[in-house]
Scaffold this motif. Sequence first.
Motif, PDB file in Angstrom:
ATOM      1  N   ILE A 157       0.868  -1.183   0.000  1.00  0.00           N
ATOM      2  CA  ILE A 157       0.000   0.000   0.000  1.00  0.00           C
ATOM      3  C   ILE A 157       0.900   1.226   0.000  1.00  0.00           C
ATOM      4  O   ILE A 157       1.893   1.284   0.726  1.00  0.00           O
ATOM      5  N   ILE A 158       0.535   2.235  -0.814  1.00  0.00           N
ATOM      6  CA  ILE A 158       1.223   3.518  -0.753  1.00  0.00           C
ATOM      7  C   ILE A 158       0.248   4.563  -0.239  1.00  0.00           C
ATOM      8  O   ILE A 158      -0.958   4.475  -0.479  1.00  0.00           O
ATOM      9  N   THR A 159       0.802   5.533   0.469  1.00  0.00           N
ATOM     10  CA  THR A 159      -0.040   6.568   1.050  1.00  0.00           C
ATOM     11  C   THR A 159       0.726   7.878   1.127  1.00  0.00           C
ATOM     12  O   THR A 159       1.960   7.883   1.211  1.00  0.00           O
ATOM     13  N   GLY A 160      -0.008   8.962   1.083  1.00  0.00           N
ATOM     14  CA  GLY A 160       0.565  10.289   1.240  1.00  0.00           C
ATOM     15  C   GLY A 160      -0.370  11.121   2.091  1.00  0.00           C
ATOM     16  O   GLY A 160      -1.579  10.917   2.059  1.00  0.00           O
ATOM     17  N   PHE A 161       0.183  12.063   2.871  1.00  0.00           N
ATOM     18  CA  PHE A 161      -0.659  12.849   3.762  1.00  0.00           C
ATOM     19  C   PHE A 161      -0.448  14.337   3.584  1.00  0.00           C
ATOM     20  O   PHE A 161       0.622  14.784   3.161  1.00  0.00           O
ATOM     21  N   ALA A 162      -1.485  15.069   3.934  1.00  0.00           N
ATOM     22  CA  ALA A 162      -1.421  16.523   4.048  1.00  0.00           C
ATOM     23  C   ALA A 162      -1.978  16.865   5.415  1.00  0.00           C
ATOM     24  O   ALA A 162      -2.930  16.247   5.875  1.00  0.00           O
ATOM     25  N   GLY A 163      -1.366  17.843   6.062  1.00  0.00           N
ATOM     26  CA  GLY A 163      -1.837  18.264   7.374  1.00  0.00           C
ATOM     27  C   GLY A 163      -0.756  18.181   8.416  1.00  0.00           C
ATOM     28  O   GLY A 163       0.426  18.106   8.099  1.00  0.00           O
ATOM     29  N   ALA A 164      -1.177  18.165   9.670  1.00  0.00           N
ATOM     30  CA  ALA A 164      -0.247  18.136  10.788  1.00  0.00           C
ATOM     31  C   ALA A 164       0.510  16.807  10.805  1.00  0.00           C
ATOM     32  O   ALA A 164      -0.082  15.739  10.692  1.00  0.00           O
ATOM     33  N   THR A 165       1.816  16.879  10.955  1.00  0.00           N
ATOM     34  CA  THR A 165       2.674  15.699  10.864  1.00  0.00           C
ATOM     35  C   THR A 165       2.343  14.649  11.915  1.00  0.00           C
ATOM     36  O   THR A 165       2.202  13.467  11.605  1.00  0.00           O
ATOM     37  N   ALA A 166       2.219  15.048  13.164  1.00  0.00           N
ATOM     38  CA  ALA A 166       1.912  14.077  14.221  1.00  0.00           C
ATOM     39  C   ALA A 166       0.564  13.410  13.957  1.00  0.00           C
ATOM     40  O   ALA A 166       0.405  12.200  14.182  1.00  0.00           O
ATOM     41  N   ASP A 167      -0.395  14.180  13.465  1.00  0.00           N
ATOM     42  CA  ASP A 167      -1.706  13.614  13.153  1.00  0.00           C
ATOM     43  C   ASP A 167      -1.599  12.604  12.011  1.00  0.00           C
ATOM     44  O   ASP A 167      -2.237  11.554  12.030  1.00  0.00           O
ATOM     45  N   ALA A 168      -0.777  12.927  11.032  1.00  0.00           N
ATOM     46  CA  ALA A 168      -0.601  12.011   9.903  1.00  0.00           C
ATOM     47  C   ALA A 168       0.031  10.701  10.358  1.00  0.00           C
ATOM     48  O   ALA A 168      -0.390   9.621   9.919  1.00  0.00           O
ATOM     49  N   PHE A 169       1.019  10.765  11.232  1.00  0.00           N
ATOM     50  CA  PHE A 169       1.634   9.528  11.724  1.00  0.00           C
ATOM     51  C   PHE A 169       0.619   8.680  12.487  1.00  0.00           C
ATOM     52  O   PHE A 169       0.615   7.457  12.379  1.00  0.00           O
ATOM     53  N   THR A 170      -0.246   9.326  13.231  1.00  0.00           N
ATOM     54  CA  THR A 170      -1.316   8.603  13.923  1.00  0.00           C
ATOM     55  C   THR A 170      -2.204   7.903  12.908  1.00  0.00           C
ATOM     56  O   THR A 170      -2.558   6.730  13.075  1.00  0.00           O
ATOM     57  N   LEU A 171      -2.544   8.595  11.834  1.00  0.00           N
ATOM     58  CA  LEU A 171      -3.407   8.005  10.798  1.00  0.00           C
ATOM     59  C   LEU A 171      -2.709   6.859  10.074  1.00  0.00           C
ATOM     60  O   LEU A 171      -3.337   5.847   9.761  1.00  0.00           O
ATOM     61  N   PHE A 172      -1.415   7.015   9.771  1.00  0.00           N
ATOM     62  CA  PHE A 172      -0.666   5.915   9.147  1.00  0.00           C
ATOM     63  C   PHE A 172      -0.765   4.661  10.011  1.00  0.00           C
ATOM     64  O   PHE A 172      -1.042   3.566   9.527  1.00  0.00           O
ATOM     65  N   GLU A 173      -0.525   4.835  11.304  1.00  0.00           N
ATOM     66  CA  GLU A 173      -0.563   3.690  12.220  1.00  0.00           C
ATOM     67  C   GLU A 173      -1.955   3.070  12.283  1.00  0.00           C
ATOM     68  O   GLU A 173      -2.100   1.844  12.222  1.00  0.00           O
ATOM     69  N   LEU A 174      -2.970   3.906  12.403  1.00  0.00           N
ATOM     70  CA  LEU A 174      -4.345   3.394  12.468  1.00  0.00           C
ATOM     71  C   LEU A 174      -4.745   2.695  11.172  1.00  0.00           C
ATOM     72  O   LEU A 174      -5.416   1.659  11.198  1.00  0.00           O
ATOM     73  N   PHE A 175      -4.326   3.255  10.046  1.00  0.00           N
ATOM     74  CA  PHE A 175      -4.672   2.642   8.766  1.00  0.00           C
ATOM     75  C   PHE A 175      -3.976   1.295   8.620  1.00  0.00           C
ATOM     76  O   PHE A 175      -4.575   0.325   8.147  1.00  0.00           O
ATOM     77  N   GLU A 176      -2.731   1.215   9.044  1.00  0.00           N
ATOM     78  CA  GLU A 176      -2.028  -0.067   8.954  1.00  0.00           C
ATOM     79  C   GLU A 176      -2.684  -1.119   9.849  1.00  0.00           C
ATOM     80  O   GLU A 176      -2.788  -2.284   9.462  1.00  0.00           O
ATOM     81  N   VAL A 177      -3.182  -0.718  11.011  1.00  0.00           N
ATOM     82  CA  VAL A 177      -3.921  -1.650  11.878  1.00  0.00           C
ATOM     83  C   VAL A 177      -5.159  -2.159  11.146  1.00  0.00           C
ATOM     84  O   VAL A 177      -5.461  -3.361  11.166  1.00  0.00           O
ATOM     85  N   LYS A 178      -5.867  -1.263  10.487  1.00  0.00           N
ATOM     86  CA  LYS A 178      -7.072  -1.669   9.732  1.00  0.00           C
ATOM     87  C   LYS A 178      -6.694  -2.613   8.588  1.00  0.00           C
ATOM     88  O   LYS A 178      -7.400  -3.586   8.326  1.00  0.00           O
ATOM     89  N   LEU A 179      -5.597  -2.319   7.896  1.00  0.00           N
ATOM     90  CA  LEU A 179      -5.162  -3.198   6.805  1.00  0.00           C
ATOM     91  C   LEU A 179      -4.873  -4.605   7.319  1.00  0.00           C
ATOM     92  O   LEU A 179      -5.262  -5.596   6.692  1.00  0.00           O
ATOM     93  N   LYS A 180      -4.225  -4.693   8.460  1.00  0.00           N
ATOM     94  CA  LYS A 180      -3.950  -6.013   9.041  1.00  0.00           C
ATOM     95  C   LYS A 180      -5.242  -6.693   9.473  1.00  0.00           C
ATOM     96  O   LYS A 180      -5.426  -7.889   9.253  1.00  0.00           O
ATOM     97  N   GLN A 181      -6.133  -5.915  10.060  1.00  0.00           N
ATOM     98  CA  GLN A 181      -7.406  -6.457  10.542  1.00  0.00           C
ATOM     99  C   GLN A 181      -8.250  -7.006   9.394  1.00  0.00           C
ATOM    100  O   GLN A 181      -8.917  -8.023   9.539  1.00  0.00           O
ATOM    101  N   TYR A 182      -8.199  -6.345   8.242  1.00  0.00           N
ATOM    102  CA  TYR A 182      -9.025  -6.736   7.097  1.00  0.00           C
ATOM    103  C   TYR A 182      -8.197  -7.351   5.974  1.00  0.00           C
ATOM    104  O   TYR A 182      -8.568  -7.273   4.796  1.00  0.00           O
ATOM    105  N   ASN A 183      -7.083  -7.968   6.318  1.00  0.00           N
ATOM    106  CA  ASN A 183      -6.245  -8.727   5.381  1.00  0.00           C
ATOM    107  C   ASN A 183      -5.869  -7.951   4.119  1.00  0.00           C
ATOM    108  O   ASN A 183      -5.889  -8.499   3.021  1.00  0.00           O
ATOM    109  N   GLY A 184      -5.559  -6.669   4.274  1.00  0.00           N
ATOM    110  CA  GLY A 184      -5.108  -5.863   3.143  1.00  0.00           C
ATOM    111  C   GLY A 184      -6.219  -5.338   2.251  1.00  0.00           C
ATOM    112  O   GLY A 184      -5.927  -4.724   1.228  1.00  0.00           O
TER     113      GLY A 184
END
Length: 178
Positions: free
Chosen positions: A48-75
């Motif tokens: 998966i590739i991803t790019g963010f706009a906005g506050a950096t710390a918030d984006a890192f939180t979203l990256f982590e949460l999205f990766e958890v969802k990807l693992k939860q739903y098998n990609g």
Amino acid sequence: MSSFKGTTIVAVRKNGKVAIAGDGQVTAGDTILKSNAHKVRTLFDGKIITGFAGATADAFTLFELFEVKLKQYNGDITRSAVELAKQWRTDRQLRQLEAMMLVSDGTKIFLINGAGDVVDPERDAIGIGSGGNFALAAALAYLDTAPELTAREIAVKSVEIAAKLCIYTDDSIIVKEL
């Protein structure tokens, strides 16, 4: 698509490939703090590739949460994007995050934001950030008029154009492709 200052991210789909490109500039008010930030990255073991706009710390939180969802739903990128958007929209603390992201598995592209939107672009390009609309316009023009260019080349050229127009965007470009 976004009023976030400080970046340009564009995703382009062409000939079975998707490229996401973004600039590296980080600003605070009218000061450039950094010019080589990595706002485009891979997740889920490079699938998966991803790019963010906005506050950096918030984006890192979203990256982590999205990766958890990807693992939860098998990609499954669609299900993961929808579940992240639902969580983001309904969780009181997450609602405070000031960021948005583009994600792709190499075929699908989604914009995910805190309003609960999961947008699959109508065309083969989408842009976010303060220079996102400049990059989007350039990408759509290249898609229509430059058949020799790859998705990667279009994404890079589009951010370069945005960098000439948007003071919050530079030409230190990171691009990832699937």
